[in-house]
Design a protein around this motif. Sequence first.
Motif, PDB file in Angstrom:
ATOM      1  N   GLU A  89       0.827  -1.205   0.000  1.00 23.51           N
ATOM      2  CA  GLU A  89       0.000   0.000   0.000  1.00 23.51           C
ATOM      3  C   GLU A  89       0.866   1.262   0.000  1.00 23.51           C
ATOM      4  O   GLU A  89       0.524   2.261  -0.643  1.00 23.51           O
ATOM      5  CB  GLU A  89      -0.950  -0.024   1.189  1.00 23.51           C
ATOM      6  CG  GLU A  89      -2.052  -1.066   1.029  1.00 23.51           C
ATOM      7  CD  GLU A  89      -3.017  -1.109   2.190  1.00 23.51           C
ATOM      8  OE1 GLU A  89      -4.181  -1.542   1.997  1.00 23.51           O
ATOM      9  OE2 GLU A  89      -2.621  -0.707   3.317  1.00 23.51           O
ATOM     10  N   ARG A  90       1.997   1.201   0.694  1.00 23.25           N
ATOM     11  CA  ARG A  90       2.906   2.344   0.670  1.00 23.25           C
ATOM     12  C   ARG A  90       3.486   2.542  -0.728  1.00 23.25           C
ATOM     13  O   ARG A  90       3.575   3.684  -1.224  1.00 23.25           O
ATOM     14  CB  ARG A  90       4.025   2.157   1.693  1.00 23.25           C
ATOM     15  CG  ARG A  90       5.083   3.269   1.660  1.00 23.25           C
ATOM     16  CD  ARG A  90       5.996   3.236   2.857  1.00 23.25           C
ATOM     17  NE  ARG A  90       6.855   2.074   2.907  1.00 23.25           N
ATOM     18  CZ  ARG A  90       8.018   1.980   2.264  1.00 23.25           C
ATOM     19  NH1 ARG A  90       8.443   2.981   1.495  1.00 23.25           N
ATOM     20  NH2 ARG A  90       8.768   0.914   2.376  1.00 23.25           N
ATOM     21  N   ILE A  91       3.868   1.436  -1.375  1.00 29.47           N
ATOM     22  CA  ILE A  91       4.419   1.533  -2.721  1.00 29.47           C
ATOM     23  C   ILE A  91       3.374   2.072  -3.701  1.00 29.47           C
ATOM     24  O   ILE A  91       3.657   2.934  -4.534  1.00 29.47           O
ATOM     25  CB  ILE A  91       4.948   0.164  -3.183  1.00 29.47           C
ATOM     26  CG1 ILE A  91       6.125  -0.284  -2.313  1.00 29.47           C
ATOM     27  CG2 ILE A  91       5.362   0.202  -4.654  1.00 29.47           C
ATOM     28  CD1 ILE A  91       6.539  -1.721  -2.527  1.00 29.47           C
ATOM     29  N   LEU A  92       2.151   1.578  -3.578  1.00 24.09           N
ATOM     30  CA  LEU A  92       1.075   2.064  -4.456  1.00 24.09           C
ATOM     31  C   LEU A  92       0.820   3.546  -4.239  1.00 24.09           C
ATOM     32  O   LEU A  92       0.576   4.299  -5.192  1.00 24.09           O
ATOM     33  CB  LEU A  92      -0.215   1.275  -4.197  1.00 24.09           C
ATOM     34  CG  LEU A  92      -0.211  -0.195  -4.653  1.00 24.09           C
ATOM     35  CD1 LEU A  92      -1.477  -0.890  -4.185  1.00 24.09           C
ATOM     36  CD2 LEU A  92      -0.082  -0.291  -6.176  1.00 24.09           C
ATOM     37  N   SER A  93       0.884   3.972  -2.979  1.00 18.11           N
ATOM     38  CA  SER A  93       0.689   5.394  -2.679  1.00 18.11           C
ATOM     39  C   SER A  93       1.784   6.231  -3.321  1.00 18.11           C
ATOM     40  O   SER A  93       1.527   7.315  -3.877  1.00 18.11           O
ATOM     41  CB  SER A  93       0.665   5.603  -1.168  1.00 18.11           C
ATOM     42  OG  SER A  93       0.549   6.964  -0.848  1.00 18.11           O
ATOM     43  N   GLU A  94       3.016   5.720  -3.279  1.00 18.59           N
ATOM     44  CA  GLU A  94       4.137   6.454  -3.884  1.00 18.59           C
ATOM     45  C   GLU A  94       4.009   6.506  -5.410  1.00 18.59           C
ATOM     46  O   GLU A  94       4.445   7.456  -6.050  1.00 18.59           O
ATOM     47  CB  GLU A  94       5.450   5.797  -3.483  1.00 18.59           C
ATOM     48  CG  GLU A  94       5.780   5.958  -2.000  1.00 18.59           C
ATOM     49  CD  GLU A  94       6.957   5.112  -1.569  1.00 18.59           C
ATOM     50  OE1 GLU A  94       7.456   4.300  -2.383  1.00 18.59           O
ATOM     51  OE2 GLU A  94       7.386   5.235  -0.397  1.00 18.59           O
ATOM     52  N   ARG A  95       3.397   5.445  -5.979  1.00 20.54           N
ATOM     53  CA  ARG A  95       3.169   5.428  -7.423  1.00 20.54           C
ATOM     54  C   ARG A  95       2.057   6.396  -7.814  1.00 20.54           C
ATOM     55  O   ARG A  95       1.920   6.751  -8.983  1.00 20.54           O
ATOM     56  CB  ARG A  95       2.761   4.025  -7.882  1.00 20.54           C
ATOM     57  CG  ARG A  95       3.864   3.000  -7.935  1.00 20.54           C
ATOM     58  CD  ARG A  95       3.297   1.696  -8.453  1.00 20.54           C
ATOM     59  NE  ARG A  95       4.316   0.643  -8.553  1.00 20.54           N
ATOM     60  CZ  ARG A  95       4.056  -0.592  -8.933  1.00 20.54           C
ATOM     61  NH1 ARG A  95       2.808  -0.935  -9.260  1.00 20.54           N
ATOM     62  NH2 ARG A  95       5.021  -1.500  -8.996  1.00 20.54           N
ATOM     63  N   GLY A  96       1.216   6.724  -6.849  1.00 24.38           N
ATOM     64  CA  GLY A  96       0.101   7.613  -7.135  1.00 24.38           C
ATOM     65  C   GLY A  96      -1.190   6.902  -7.426  1.00 24.38           C
ATOM     66  O   GLY A  96      -2.113   7.445  -8.058  1.00 24.38           O
ATOM     67  N   GLY A  97      -1.328   5.626  -6.962  1.00 20.44           N
ATOM     68  CA  GLY A  97      -2.570   4.906  -7.177  1.00 20.44           C
ATOM     69  C   GLY A  97      -2.368   3.434  -7.027  1.00 20.44           C
ATOM     70  O   GLY A  97      -1.271   2.972  -6.845  1.00 20.44           O
TER      71      GLY A  97
END
Length: 261
Positions: free
Chosen positions: A253-261
Motif C-alpha cells: 500500500e505504501r508503494i502504491l501510494s508512492e506510485r500515485g494509485g
Amino acid sequence: MTDIVAILLAGSRPGTDPLAKAAGVAIKPLAPVAGDPMINYPARALLSHPAIGKLLILTQTPDLLTANPATAWIAEHPKVMFERSGAGIASTLMTLLDRPGMTFPLLVTTADHVLLDRDMLDQFVAEAKGADLAVAMVERATLLARYPASRRTWLKFRDGWWSGANIFWFGGPQVRPVVALWREVEQDRKKGWKILSAFGPLVLLGALLRILPLRGGIARVGRRFGLTARLVAMARAEGCIDADKVEDVTLIERILSERGG
C-alpha cells in the motif's frame, strides 16, 4: 505479439487464509489492498499489456469473483475466461497442458502479485520469449537496496540469494514433465532443499555447496528434460513482493501510494 495466454491463479489453499480472515472475505483474492480487491491489480496489468491475447482465471470459486461488484468487471472483459481449478495448481495446469486446442505460450502469475505492472511484464516477455520454460526471480541485493526491511524466502546459490517472483513461462506442452514434478513438490514450495533435491543430486549439491549459479542450475534442469530453460532476473525489486502477509500489504500500500494509485 498478442498470442500469449496469461493464467492468473486465484484459487484457495486448504485451510483459512489469514489475509482473507482479517478482511472478512471468503477468499484471499478478494482481500482489499488500498481499498481494491487484490486480484484487480494483476488482472488490469495483464489485460492492458499488448502481448496478452487471453486471460484465464483459475479458481475453485468463480462465482465469488463474478458476483462481487468490485471484481465483476473481470468476467465482463472480452479477453477473460474462468476455469475451475482443482485441488492443486500443478494438477490444474497439467489439465490445461493436455487440453486439445490449447494455445501457447502460457504466462502464469498469481492474484496476490499486486505490484505487477507493464515494465515487469515487458522484461519477462522479452527475456522468456523463445524458451520452453522460464522462471522469474529477484536477487536479494535488488530487493534490499529498495526495501531493506522486507522479508522473503531465499534460496542461496553461487550468484546470490534468490526469491521467486511468481511469474512463469511455458512455451508449449513439452513442459509437461516439469509441471508433473512441480505437482510432486507442490506442498513443499517453502522448503527449498526439497524442491532442489527433486531436480537431481547435482543441483542439490551445487546449491548446498554454493558452487552452482542459479542461472546455470535452471539451464541444467531444462537440459535434463530436453528443454530450454531460463532464469529471468527481474530488475525491479517489487517483482518478489506479493501480498502474502499483513506486513506485505502494508508495504504494498505504501508503494502504491508512492506510485500515485
